[in-house]
Design a protein around this motif. Structure first.
Motif, PDB file in Angstrom:
ATOM      1  N   LEU A 202      16.021 -10.462  -5.983  1.00 45.36           N
ATOM      2  CA  LEU A 202      14.569 -10.588  -5.840  1.00 45.36           C
ATOM      3  C   LEU A 202      13.855  -9.264  -6.077  1.00 45.36           C
ATOM      4  N   SER A 203      14.496  -8.169  -5.677  1.00 49.08           N
ATOM      5  CA  SER A 203      13.880  -6.845  -5.812  1.00 49.08           C
ATOM      6  C   SER A 203      14.269  -6.143  -7.110  1.00 49.08           C
ATOM      7  N   HIS A 204      15.054  -6.805  -7.947  1.00 47.55           N
ATOM      8  CA  HIS A 204      15.518  -6.218  -9.208  1.00 47.55           C
ATOM      9  C   HIS A 204      16.271  -4.909  -8.975  1.00 47.55           C
ATOM     10  N   GLY A 205      17.162  -4.939  -7.975  1.00 50.75           N
ATOM     11  CA  GLY A 205      18.044  -3.801  -7.758  1.00 50.75           C
ATOM     12  C   GLY A 205      17.448  -2.660  -6.965  1.00 50.75           C
TER      13      GLY A 205
ATOM     14  N   ILE B 247       0.836  -1.198   0.000  1.00 51.88           N
ATOM     15  CA  ILE B 247       0.000   0.000   0.000  1.00 51.88           C
ATOM     16  C   ILE B 247       0.874   1.252   0.000  1.00 51.88           C
ATOM     17  N   ALA B 248       2.002   1.200   0.709  1.00 56.97           N
ATOM     18  CA  ALA B 248       2.916   2.347   0.730  1.00 56.97           C
ATOM     19  C   ALA B 248       3.425   2.661  -0.673  1.00 56.97           C
ATOM     20  N   GLU B 249       3.772   1.634  -1.423  1.00 59.71           N
ATOM     21  CA  GLU B 249       4.198   1.867  -2.803  1.00 59.71           C
ATOM     22  C   GLU B 249       3.066   2.489  -3.613  1.00 59.71           C
ATOM     23  N   GLU B 250       1.892   1.960  -3.448  1.00 66.65           N
ATOM     24  CA  GLU B 250       0.720   2.453  -4.171  1.00 66.65           C
ATOM     25  C   GLU B 250       0.431   3.916  -3.824  1.00 66.65           C
ATOM     26  N   ALA B 251       0.706   4.296  -2.557  1.00 64.36           N
ATOM     27  CA  ALA B 251       0.424   5.662  -2.099  1.00 64.36           C
ATOM     28  C   ALA B 251       1.527   6.653  -2.471  1.00 64.36           C
ATOM     29  N   GLY B 252       2.609   6.178  -3.087  1.00 62.10           N
ATOM     30  CA  GLY B 252       3.628   7.092  -3.587  1.00 62.10           C
ATOM     31  C   GLY B 252       4.871   7.225  -2.741  1.00 62.10           C
TER      32      GLY B 252
ATOM     33  N   GLN C  83       6.898  -3.407  -6.846  1.00 56.53           N
ATOM     34  CA  GLN C  83       7.577  -3.291  -8.134  1.00 56.53           C
ATOM     35  C   GLN C  83       8.651  -2.208  -8.163  1.00 56.53           C
ATOM     36  N   ASN C  84       8.410  -1.088  -7.488  1.00 57.08           N
ATOM     37  CA  ASN C  84       9.265   0.077  -7.669  1.00 57.08           C
ATOM     38  C   ASN C  84       9.858   0.650  -6.389  1.00 57.08           C
ATOM     39  N   VAL C  85       9.183   0.477  -5.270  1.00 59.69           N
ATOM     40  CA  VAL C  85       9.616   1.110  -4.028  1.00 59.69           C
ATOM     41  C   VAL C  85      10.975   0.546  -3.610  1.00 59.69           C
ATOM     42  N   GLN C  86      11.865   1.428  -3.132  1.00 57.99           N
ATOM     43  CA  GLN C  86      13.149   0.958  -2.624  1.00 57.99           C
ATOM     44  C   GLN C  86      12.956   0.293  -1.264  1.00 57.99           C
ATOM     45  N   LEU C  87      13.798  -0.701  -0.990  1.00 56.25           N
ATOM     46  CA  LEU C  87      13.693  -1.487   0.238  1.00 56.25           C
ATOM     47  C   LEU C  87      15.005  -1.378   0.998  1.00 56.25           C
ATOM     48  N   GLY C  88      14.900  -1.261   2.324  1.00 61.12           N
ATOM     49  CA  GLY C  88      16.132  -1.118   3.083  1.00 61.12           C
ATOM     50  C   GLY C  88      16.017  -1.592   4.513  1.00 61.12           C
ATOM     51  N   ILE C  89      17.183  -1.796   5.126  1.00 55.30           N
ATOM     52  CA  ILE C  89      17.274  -2.142   6.537  1.00 55.30           C
ATOM     53  C   ILE C  89      18.115  -1.081   7.228  1.00 55.30           C
ATOM     54  N   THR C  90      17.563  -0.458   8.259  1.00 58.43           N
ATOM     55  CA  THR C  90      18.259   0.614   8.982  1.00 58.43           C
ATOM     56  C   THR C  90      18.146   0.355  10.486  1.00 58.43           C
ATOM     57  N   VAL C  91      19.156  -0.188  11.056  1.00 55.54           N
ATOM     58  CA  VAL C  91      20.342  -0.750  10.446  1.00 55.54           C
ATOM     59  C   VAL C  91      20.616  -2.102  11.085  1.00 55.54           C
TER      60      VAL C  91
ATOM     61  N   TRP D 204      15.169  -9.635   7.009  1.00 53.05           N
ATOM     62  CA  TRP D 204      15.614 -10.043   5.674  1.00 53.05           C
ATOM     63  C   TRP D 204      14.557 -10.898   4.988  1.00 53.05           C
ATOM     64  N   LEU D 205      13.981 -11.839   5.705  1.00 50.41           N
ATOM     65  CA  LEU D 205      12.912 -12.647   5.124  1.00 50.41           C
ATOM     66  C   LEU D 205      11.677 -11.801   4.846  1.00 50.41           C
ATOM     67  N   THR D 206      11.403 -10.848   5.735  1.00 55.74           N
ATOM     68  CA  THR D 206      10.248  -9.973   5.527  1.00 55.74           C
ATOM     69  C   THR D 206      10.432  -9.114   4.287  1.00 55.74           C
ATOM     70  N   LEU D 207      11.639  -8.556   4.103  1.00 59.10           N
ATOM     71  CA  LEU D 207      11.892  -7.753   2.904  1.00 59.10           C
ATOM     72  C   LEU D 207      11.815  -8.610   1.642  1.00 59.10           C
ATOM     73  N   ALA D 208      12.205  -9.872   1.740  1.00 61.91           N
ATOM     74  CA  ALA D 208      12.063 -10.756   0.584  1.00 61.91           C
ATOM     75  C   ALA D 208      10.589 -10.882   0.183  1.00 61.91           C
ATOM     76  N   ALA D 209       9.713 -11.033   1.184  1.00 61.21           N
ATOM     77  CA  ALA D 209       8.281 -11.103   0.888  1.00 61.21           C
ATOM     78  C   ALA D 209       7.779  -9.793   0.305  1.00 61.21           C
ATOM     79  N   ILE D 210       8.253  -8.667   0.848  1.00 60.23           N
ATOM     80  CA  ILE D 210       7.853  -7.360   0.329  1.00 60.23           C
ATOM     81  C   ILE D 210       8.350  -7.172  -1.101  1.00 60.23           C
ATOM     82  N   ALA D 211       9.565  -7.632  -1.370  1.00 60.73           N
ATOM     83  CA  ALA D 211      10.117  -7.494  -2.724  1.00 60.73           C
ATOM     84  C   ALA D 211       9.234  -8.183  -3.753  1.00 60.73           C
ATOM     85  N   LEU D 212       8.632  -9.306  -3.371  1.00 57.18           N
ATOM     86  CA  LEU D 212       7.789 -10.059  -4.299  1.00 57.18           C
ATOM     87  C   LEU D 212       6.385  -9.478  -4.437  1.00 57.18           C
ATOM     88  N   ARG D 213       6.035  -8.543  -3.544  1.00 57.82           N
ATOM     89  CA  ARG D 213       4.708  -7.908  -3.598  1.00 57.82           C
ATOM     90  C   ARG D 213       4.747  -6.488  -4.146  1.00 57.82           C
TER      91      ARG D 213
END
Length: 281
Positions: A93-96, A25-30, A64-72, A53-62
Protein backbone atom coordinates in the motif's frame (compact mmCIF):
# COMPACT_ATOMS: atom_id res chain seq x y z
CA UNK A 1 20.30 12.05 9.45
CA UNK A 2 16.57 11.56 8.94
CA UNK A 3 13.82 13.15 11.02
CA UNK A 4 10.54 11.66 12.15
CA UNK A 5 7.53 12.29 14.32
CA UNK A 6 5.69 9.76 16.47
CA UNK A 7 1.99 10.56 16.54
CA UNK A 8 -0.26 9.54 19.47
CA UNK A 9 -2.13 6.25 19.10
CA UNK A 10 -5.13 8.00 20.68
CA UNK A 11 -5.50 10.24 17.64
CA UNK A 12 -5.32 14.02 17.79
CA UNK A 13 -7.67 15.01 20.60
CA UNK A 14 -9.11 11.52 20.14
CA UNK A 15 -9.78 12.13 16.44
CA UNK A 16 -8.35 9.45 14.14
CA UNK A 17 -9.07 11.27 10.88
CA UNK A 18 -7.21 14.32 12.18
CA UNK A 19 -4.22 12.12 13.01
CA UNK A 20 -4.16 10.87 9.40
CA UNK A 21 -4.39 14.46 8.18
CA UNK A 22 -1.53 15.51 10.47
CA UNK A 23 0.58 12.72 8.99
CA UNK A 24 -0.06 14.18 5.54
CA UNK A 25 0.91 17.63 6.85
CA UNK A 26 4.12 16.14 8.29
CA UNK A 27 5.10 14.91 4.85
CA UNK A 28 4.29 18.30 3.37
CA UNK A 29 6.42 20.00 6.06
CA UNK A 30 9.48 17.91 5.17
CA UNK A 31 9.56 15.21 7.83
CA UNK A 32 11.15 11.95 6.64
CA UNK A 33 9.12 9.55 8.77
CA UNK A 34 5.81 9.17 10.58
CA UNK A 35 5.69 6.56 13.33
CA UNK A 36 3.06 5.07 15.61
CA UNK A 37 3.46 3.06 18.78
CA UNK A 38 1.59 -0.22 19.26
CA UNK A 39 -0.53 -0.74 22.36
CA UNK A 40 -3.73 -2.65 23.01
CA UNK A 41 -4.61 0.03 25.55
CA UNK A 42 -2.74 3.29 24.99
CA UNK A 43 -1.58 5.19 28.02
CA UNK A 44 -3.33 8.45 28.84
CA UNK A 45 -6.22 9.81 30.80
CA UNK A 46 -8.99 8.21 28.72
CA UNK A 47 -7.15 5.18 27.23
CA UNK A 48 -8.42 6.04 23.74
CA UNK A 49 -6.64 3.59 21.43
CA UNK A 50 -6.67 3.00 17.68
CA UNK A 51 -5.08 0.15 15.78
CA UNK A 52 -1.68 1.27 14.42
CA UNK A 53 -1.66 -1.07 11.41
CA UNK A 54 -5.02 0.10 10.10
CA UNK A 55 -4.07 3.70 10.86
CA UNK A 56 -0.81 3.39 8.92
CA UNK A 57 -2.77 1.90 6.02
CA UNK A 58 -4.90 5.06 5.95
CA UNK A 59 -1.78 7.22 6.18
CA UNK A 60 -0.14 5.27 3.36
CA UNK A 61 -3.07 6.17 1.09
CA UNK A 62 -2.83 9.87 2.00
CA UNK A 63 0.94 10.27 1.54
CA UNK A 64 3.49 9.69 -1.20
CA UNK A 65 7.05 9.77 0.11
CA UNK A 66 7.27 9.83 3.91
CA UNK A 67 8.47 6.59 5.51
CA UNK A 68 5.99 4.86 7.81
CA UNK A 69 6.80 2.79 10.85
CA UNK A 70 5.68 1.18 14.08
CA UNK A 71 7.94 1.53 17.13
CA UNK A 72 7.41 -1.01 18.42
CA UNK A 73 5.01 -3.96 18.23
CA UNK A 74 5.13 -6.43 21.16
CA UNK A 75 5.73 -9.47 18.98
CA UNK A 76 5.30 -12.06 21.78
CA UNK A 77 1.71 -10.80 22.15
CA UNK A 78 0.89 -11.23 18.45
CA UNK A 79 0.88 -14.05 15.90
CA UNK A 80 4.00 -13.66 13.72
CA UNK A 81 2.35 -14.98 10.55
CA UNK A 82 -0.53 -12.51 10.94
CA UNK A 83 1.96 -9.68 11.42
CA UNK A 84 3.89 -10.84 8.35
CA UNK A 85 0.75 -10.71 6.22
CA UNK A 86 -0.21 -7.28 7.58
CA UNK A 87 3.30 -5.89 7.06
CA UNK A 88 3.58 -7.19 3.49
CA UNK A 89 0.17 -5.70 2.65
CA UNK A 90 1.13 -2.35 4.17
CA UNK A 91 4.45 -2.36 2.32
CA UNK A 92 2.51 -2.70 -0.94
CA UNK A 93 0.00 0.00 0.00
CA UNK A 94 2.87 2.37 0.78
CA UNK A 95 4.94 1.35 -2.26
CA UNK A 96 7.86 0.21 -0.13
CA UNK A 97 7.92 2.88 2.59
CA UNK A 98 7.38 0.68 5.66
CA UNK A 99 9.70 0.08 8.63
CA UNK A 100 8.59 -2.45 11.25
CA UNK A 101 9.81 -2.42 14.83
CA UNK A 102 9.46 -5.15 17.45
CA UNK A 103 10.17 -5.66 21.13
CA UNK A 104 9.02 -7.45 24.25
CA UNK A 105 6.24 -4.95 24.98
CA UNK A 106 5.43 -2.98 28.11
CA UNK A 107 4.25 -4.90 31.16
CA UNK A 108 1.42 -2.41 31.76
CA UNK A 109 -0.12 -3.29 28.37
CA UNK A 110 -0.59 -7.01 29.10
CA UNK A 111 -4.29 -7.37 29.79
CA UNK A 112 -5.12 -10.74 28.26
CA UNK A 113 -3.29 -13.44 30.18
CA UNK A 114 -0.14 -13.26 28.10
CA UNK A 115 3.22 -14.76 29.02
CA UNK A 116 4.84 -12.48 31.60
CA UNK A 117 8.29 -14.01 32.03
CA UNK A 118 10.81 -11.74 30.28
CA UNK A 119 13.20 -14.52 29.25
CA UNK A 120 10.37 -16.49 27.72
CA UNK A 121 9.09 -13.41 25.92
CA UNK A 122 12.62 -12.81 24.61
CA UNK A 123 12.75 -16.34 23.21
CA UNK A 124 9.31 -15.86 21.64
CA UNK A 125 10.48 -12.58 20.14
CA UNK A 126 13.53 -14.21 18.55
CA UNK A 127 11.47 -17.07 17.11
CA UNK A 128 8.87 -14.63 15.81
CA UNK A 129 11.51 -12.51 14.09
CA UNK A 130 12.91 -15.55 12.30
CA UNK A 131 9.42 -16.48 11.13
CA UNK A 132 8.72 -12.96 9.89
CA UNK A 133 11.91 -12.93 7.85
CA UNK A 134 11.22 -16.41 6.49
CA UNK A 135 7.67 -15.60 5.44
CA UNK A 136 8.79 -12.39 3.74
CA UNK A 137 11.22 -14.36 1.56
CA UNK A 138 8.54 -15.47 -0.89
CA UNK A 139 10.03 -18.97 -0.75
CA UNK A 140 8.59 -22.18 0.74
CA UNK A 141 9.14 -21.90 4.48
CA UNK A 142 8.90 -24.19 7.50
CA UNK A 143 9.83 -23.60 11.11
CA UNK A 144 9.79 -25.73 14.22
CA UNK A 145 10.58 -23.91 17.42
CA UNK A 146 9.75 -24.05 21.10
CA UNK A 147 6.81 -21.65 20.79
CA UNK A 148 5.84 -21.56 17.11
CA UNK A 149 5.44 -24.00 14.23
CA UNK A 150 5.13 -23.18 10.54
CA UNK A 151 4.37 -26.05 8.17
CA UNK A 152 5.64 -25.61 4.59
CA UNK A 153 3.94 -22.43 3.46
CA UNK A 154 4.79 -19.77 0.87
CA UNK A 155 3.68 -16.19 1.40
CA UNK A 156 2.98 -14.27 -1.80
CA UNK A 157 3.37 -11.56 -2.76
CA UNK A 158 6.79 -10.69 -1.41
CA UNK A 159 7.23 -7.23 0.08
CA UNK A 160 8.05 -4.40 -2.31
CA UNK A 161 11.30 -3.90 -0.39
CA UNK A 162 13.94 -6.56 -0.95
CA UNK A 163 15.15 -8.78 0.48
CA UNK A 164 12.49 -7.81 3.08
CA UNK A 165 10.98 -4.95 5.04
CA UNK A 166 13.53 -3.35 7.43
CA UNK A 167 13.20 -4.62 11.00
CA UNK A 168 14.09 -2.42 13.97
CA UNK A 169 14.33 -3.64 17.54
CA UNK A 170 13.22 -1.71 20.61
CA UNK A 171 14.62 -2.21 24.09
CA UNK A 172 16.23 -0.78 27.16
CA UNK A 173 19.81 0.45 27.32
CA UNK A 174 22.26 -0.30 28.97
CA UNK A 175 20.76 -3.80 29.07
CA UNK A 176 22.75 -5.75 26.50
CA UNK A 177 20.20 -8.32 25.27
CA UNK A 178 18.10 -5.84 23.20
CA UNK A 179 21.21 -4.30 21.60
CA UNK A 180 22.59 -7.76 20.78
CA UNK A 181 19.24 -8.66 19.21
CA UNK A 182 19.18 -5.40 17.25
CA UNK A 183 22.68 -6.09 15.90
CA UNK A 184 21.22 -9.09 14.04
CA UNK A 185 18.60 -6.97 12.30
CA UNK A 186 18.36 -3.50 10.73
CA UNK A 187 18.06 -0.93 13.48
CA UNK A 188 17.68 -0.13 17.17
CA UNK A 189 15.19 2.15 18.94
CA UNK A 190 16.69 2.39 22.43
CA UNK A 191 14.97 3.58 25.57
CA UNK A 192 17.13 4.26 28.60
CA UNK A 193 16.75 2.71 32.02
CA UNK A 194 16.24 5.71 34.35
CA UNK A 195 19.22 6.62 36.51
CA UNK A 196 19.19 7.18 40.27
CA UNK A 197 17.71 10.65 39.72
CA UNK A 198 14.92 9.26 37.55
CA UNK A 199 16.37 10.63 34.29
CA UNK A 200 15.59 8.24 31.45
CA UNK A 201 16.47 10.47 28.51
CA UNK A 202 18.94 9.22 25.91
CA UNK A 203 22.11 11.33 25.74
CA UNK A 204 24.72 11.55 22.96
CA UNK A 205 27.17 9.49 25.03
CA UNK A 206 24.51 6.75 25.24
CA UNK A 207 24.16 6.77 21.46
CA UNK A 208 27.93 6.57 21.11
CA UNK A 209 28.09 3.61 23.50
CA UNK A 210 25.24 1.85 21.68
CA UNK A 211 26.85 2.52 18.30
CA UNK A 212 30.14 1.04 19.48
CA UNK A 213 28.45 -1.97 21.04
CA UNK A 214 26.30 -2.78 18.01
CA UNK A 215 29.23 -2.27 15.62
CA UNK A 216 31.29 -4.73 17.62
CA UNK A 217 28.59 -7.39 17.41
CA UNK A 218 27.26 -6.92 13.89
CA UNK A 219 28.10 -9.58 11.31
CA UNK A 220 26.47 -7.83 8.34
CA UNK A 221 27.70 -4.84 6.38
CA UNK A 222 24.17 -3.78 5.40
CA UNK A 223 22.97 -0.34 6.58
CA UNK A 224 21.94 -0.08 10.24
CA UNK A 225 19.70 2.59 11.76
CA UNK A 226 20.13 3.97 15.27
CA UNK A 227 17.25 6.10 16.54
CA UNK A 228 17.58 8.97 19.00
CA UNK A 229 14.31 10.34 20.35
CA UNK A 230 13.59 13.63 22.07
CA UNK A 231 12.13 17.07 21.49
CA UNK A 232 14.09 19.85 19.90
CA UNK A 233 13.91 23.61 20.28
CA UNK A 234 11.80 23.95 17.16
CA UNK A 235 11.44 27.72 17.42
CA UNK A 236 15.22 28.24 17.56
CA UNK A 237 17.14 26.60 14.71
CA UNK A 238 20.54 27.33 16.22
CA UNK A 239 19.59 25.71 19.53
CA UNK A 240 18.04 22.76 17.71
CA UNK A 241 21.23 22.23 15.72
CA UNK A 242 23.35 22.44 18.86
CA UNK A 243 21.08 19.87 20.53
CA UNK A 244 20.93 17.33 17.72
CA UNK A 245 24.35 17.52 16.08
CA UNK A 246 26.05 15.58 18.94
CA UNK A 247 23.57 12.72 18.43
CA UNK A 248 24.40 12.54 14.74
CA UNK A 249 28.12 12.69 15.47
CA UNK A 250 27.69 9.82 17.95
CA UNK A 251 26.12 7.59 15.30
CA UNK A 252 22.36 8.28 15.29
CA UNK A 253 20.78 8.01 11.84
CA UNK A 254 17.28 9.13 12.91
CA UNK A 255 16.02 11.85 15.23
CA UNK A 256 12.38 11.21 16.20
CA UNK A 257 10.16 13.63 18.10
CA UNK A 258 7.06 12.62 20.07
CA UNK A 259 3.76 14.41 19.59
CA UNK A 260 2.14 13.59 22.91
CA UNK A 261 -1.51 13.69 24.00
CA UNK A 262 -2.38 16.42 26.43
CA UNK A 263 -3.93 19.90 26.86
CA UNK A 264 -4.19 21.93 23.65
CA UNK A 265 -2.98 18.82 21.84
CA UNK A 266 -4.42 19.70 18.44
CA UNK A 267 -2.94 23.20 18.30
CA UNK A 268 0.44 22.23 19.72
CA UNK A 269 0.77 19.19 17.46
CA UNK A 270 -0.18 21.21 14.38
CA UNK A 271 2.31 23.96 15.23
CA UNK A 272 5.18 21.55 15.88
CA UNK A 273 4.56 19.48 12.76
CA UNK A 274 4.25 22.56 10.55
CA UNK A 275 7.57 23.90 11.88
CA UNK A 276 9.20 20.98 10.16
CA UNK A 277 12.22 18.90 11.12
CA UNK A 278 15.20 20.43 12.91
CA UNK A 279 17.43 19.79 9.92
CA UNK A 280 21.15 20.46 10.29
CA UNK A 281 21.44 21.73 6.72
Amino acid sequence: MKYGVTLPLSGIDGDLERLVEYARIAEEAGWDGVFLEDYMVYWGEHNVTYDPWLTLAAIALRTQNVQLGITVTPLPSRLPWKLAREAITLDHLSHGRLIIGFGLGDAQDRHFGEVADEKQRGAMLDEGLEILAGLMSGQPYSYQGTYYTVNDVTFNPQPVQRPRIPIWIGGWWPRKAPALRAARWDGFCPAKVPDAQGDGSIKPHDIQAIHNFVSAHRTSDTPFDLVAAGNSAADDRARARAQIEPFESAGATWWVEFILPGPNESEQAFTRIKQGPPSLE
